[in-house]
Scaffold this motif. Sequence first.
Motif, short mmCIF file in Angstrom:
data_model
loop_
_atom_site.label_atom_id
_atom_site.label_comp_id
_atom_site.label_asym_id
_atom_site.label_seq_id
_atom_site.Cartn_x
_atom_site.Cartn_y
_atom_site.Cartn_z
N GLU B 64 0.83 -1.20 0.00
CA GLU B 64 0.00 0.00 0.00
C GLU B 64 0.86 1.25 0.00
N ALA B 65 0.25 2.35 -0.45
CA ALA B 65 0.92 3.66 -0.46
C ALA B 65 -0.15 4.74 -0.50
N ARG B 66 0.29 5.95 -0.17
CA ARG B 66 -0.64 7.09 -0.14
C ARG B 66 -0.06 8.25 -0.95
N VAL B 67 -0.92 8.91 -1.70
CA VAL B 67 -0.54 10.10 -2.45
C VAL B 67 -1.60 11.17 -2.19
N ASP B 68 -1.16 12.39 -1.89
CA ASP B 68 -2.09 13.52 -1.73
C ASP B 68 -2.00 14.41 -2.95
N THR B 69 -3.13 14.96 -3.33
CA THR B 69 -3.12 15.88 -4.46
C THR B 69 -4.16 16.97 -4.25
N ASP B 83 0.18 7.14 -9.50
CA ASP B 83 1.38 7.44 -8.72
C ASP B 83 1.42 6.58 -7.46
N GLY B 86 2.28 3.14 -8.29
CA GLY B 86 3.71 3.04 -8.55
C GLY B 86 4.51 2.98 -7.26
N LEU B 87 4.13 3.80 -6.28
CA LEU B 87 4.81 3.75 -4.98
C LEU B 87 4.61 2.40 -4.31
N ALA B 89 4.02 -0.44 -5.64
CA ALA B 89 4.70 -1.54 -6.35
C ALA B 89 6.16 -1.66 -5.97
N LEU B 90 6.73 -0.60 -5.41
CA LEU B 90 8.15 -0.61 -5.08
C LEU B 90 8.44 -1.30 -3.75
N GLN B 91 7.39 -1.69 -3.05
CA GLN B 91 7.59 -2.29 -1.73
C GLN B 91 7.50 -3.80 -1.80
N GLU B 92 8.02 -4.40 -0.73
CA GLU B 92 7.82 -5.83 -0.55
C GLU B 92 6.39 -6.05 -0.07
N ASP B 94 3.43 -6.97 2.24
CA ASP B 94 3.35 -6.98 3.70
C ASP B 94 2.22 -7.92 4.12
N PRO B 324 -1.67 3.96 6.57
CA PRO B 324 -1.07 3.48 7.81
C PRO B 324 -0.49 4.65 8.61
#
Lengths: 498, 444
Positions: B64-69, B83, B86-87, B89-92, B94, B324
């Motif tokens: 998971e990831a978070r983007v603010d706009t 975006d 994309g963020l 996808a860069l993680q392992e 969890d 998170p």
Amino acid sequence: MTPTTLAPVAADQLVSQARDLSTAALNAAQVAGATYADVRIVHTLRERIILKNGQIGELERSHDVGTGVRVIAEGAWGFASTPDLTPEALVDAAKMAVRVARASATVRQHPVRLAHERPVRDRWQTPCQIDPFRVPLEVKIAHLREIDAILRERSEIVVAESTIESMRERQWFATTEGTFIDQEITRCGGGFEVTAVGNGDAQTRSFPASFRGHHKTMGYEIVPALKLVENAARIRDEAIDLLTAPACPGGRNDVILMGGQLCLQIHESVGHPNELDRVLGMESNYAGVSFCTPEKQGKFRYGSEVVNLVADGTVPGGLATAGYDDDGVAAQRWHVVRDGIHQGYFTNRELCARIGENRSNGCNRAEGWSNIPIVRIPNLSLMPGTWDFDALIADTKDGILMDTNRSWSIDQMRLNFQFGCEIAWEIKDGKRGRLLRNPNYQGITPEFWNSCDAICDNRWFDLWSVINCGKGQPGQTAEMSHGSSPARFRGVVTGVTT
Amino acid sequence: MPVTTPDLTATLEAAIAASPADATEFILTDSREELTRFGDNAITQNVAKQVRTLSIRVQHQGREARVDTTQLHEKGIRDAIQDALGLAALQEPDPAMMPMLQGPQAYRTQPDRGMRDGSPEDRAAHAGLAVRLCLEAGARAAGISAQTRTRVVILNSRGVHADATTQRCEYSVTADKDDGSGWAKQVVSNPDLVDAEAIAQRAVGKALASRHHRPLPPGHYPVVLEAAAVADLVRMFPWMAFNALDYLEGRHFALNRMGERFFDPKLTIVDDIVEVPGLPFDYEGVPRQRVALIEEGKFSGLVHDRATAARAGVSPTGHGGPAPNPYGAYASHLIVAPGVVRDEDLVRGLDKGLLVTQLHYLNVVDRMDLSVTGMTRSGTFWVEKGEIAYPVENMRFTDSLIHMLGSIDALSRDREWAAAFWEGTSLAPAMRLPRMHFSSPAGF
């Protein structure tokens, strides 16, 4: 996994629009009756990675863009902001700003007049060797994981948290006086903190500094330079050792403060009291006023003769380093305290004349596009002295060495302060001795700075960062740096207890 | 003062439906803050500030990831989702990643508190009134008149749909005359309830009464804290004691001692949004619960987000931030139970001691014993035989909440919405305490 680079959202797409949008707003403001107007179109990109106890605690990126329009009409200020980047929205904001200014004009003592400033057309940006937004995220996370693994090697550790943050702000500033400035600031930094529990206590240590680490206006090159991995084991062990350390003694003691603590000492007891809006009563209802009133300028003994405090909007790496402030005034360097004597304040174009200055020293800054610029602390540093650090310890018979800020509190005049630090060491007969936990000290600002009798030389000097300076209503956050070398203060009240 | 964003619900729902992520969450915050600030007897800042932010969280393939706009058009939202993917996808992956909250959730409805638009002219009138009254008294005026309206919408692809708007009006005045200073503040949800004249008069009265103050040596003194001072004091609890994460991490003063009596039986503190208006949900979409934190002096409760609730095996209380979240939950709407004494009788019952109008710049000294430090401000008085004898210099206090609130003589029956210096709004009574440690003088 293939290393991946995330392209930043291009602020460049705004380049072609910024001039037309700002012109539309400026024209609308003038048509509505403004005698002066400025427009700031601001695009901010932020990225923050927090690794906590081996898990990604936060992985967040934000794109923030919008416009603030500030006007003078009928001799009073008005301001309105909008996140909509259309000519229509900017025209509406300009009209609202003029309406707000007309309302302000009903309660004013003097019409707002701005000190003269030559119109500027310029492009300016901070140096950045390694674009932090082009460093693969995997590289950043791997770096944090390496730190995290060291921090959690011992069972006493309950919290290990490490972070890397990056920010880039691109601002277009245009005025009805003909100024148009395109400015880009890149900031990067990071750090870690570790908490140990045991013996009925919890102790936290941070590195290089508390409250999200150490930051500069530079690129990702700062991250390896911080040597986070190299210091992880030492800081972890200090947190654990503090659990069983004796408490900091009370009474009056000679105190040596390291740069990480002096940073906030400078900020709270020299920075805020010298904001001219505060000095003139404009912060009276919220943060307070200042003991350092205008009649003191040029003659008040703020500190001892070894105390020299210099404001500098040009210093490389400073978080408040910029080409221009949000009045369009070029960055400058000046003494706030020279040889212990108070010299000057932080000013803007509106207020500098109130202390007889005909030019602002460029301290008017706003957070993002949605806030009005207010007087902010610039980079402000305690200039190095002549002492070697080891010689300073050796010269201190009984004392306490304190490092890394833990808490702070200061009164509404900026006189009575009390700071807590994460760690201290006893100094006995010129030697650094045992650890002391929960150190704190209290003082009165001029007495404290006048008790300074030794400052280490420039080999020990670093530019420390404040990234969470709150001021104003609506509240705004600003960043600035405070350089210092370790310094000694005689007869300070320590170990304040309940 | 409308929240001017056109209704984006349909746009957001369509974007969630079109999101390629396994799960998608939107938090839309749309606020309009209008604030007139005055100082040195003139309006110094006057702003109309509109901020809209869409915070997007995606979960995809165990990451998971978070983007603010702030770009809330279809393309901006679509780009931000990409975006975030994309963020992520860069993680392992969890395996412990908590799935997004399942909807629908039921939220309490808030009573109509009379929202109406203010105007720059209304706020200028408030400022003008304070300036006029201060000038008539030979004093210098500073303050704010502010109105903020915030709408928060939370949507996720698992059926959560939360939507609420809050409004807060604040009018505060500081009056300075000679060496005296006075302050008063009113916080309400309905601008029609602002009693500008009463607030300004109260500030002026305090300023006049606090002139020609005398020094007072440091020491332990009995004290009456007005409601605003109590609000500032109790707001230190959420930072040190009410967050379940601190407890679970073992850095908590009451570790393994929940339910024990640490405070006077007259002290009861709950967190709720009925008497102190707030959103009926948290930033995870969890319905906000009333939580008893201190009951008759016993430390009885903690606020949880979904993560700490899962660790503790309890239900979340609706106090979480956007997930998170490494910092845990926050109790932002504190309500201190009232007593039975009239405000004036609190002072009348004080043989010798201090009356404190406001506390300033509180901060933690040691979270493990709940010790804090801060200053008195805007009118500190010495009381003898139930009457104000003379004003005294401001003092720094350094004391533990356990010591200070371990014994409470009396609480007032009337309470005020009192906004704390740092953050949060509380409903608090005034208090009379038998001892409080004032550790050093300010010298003014």
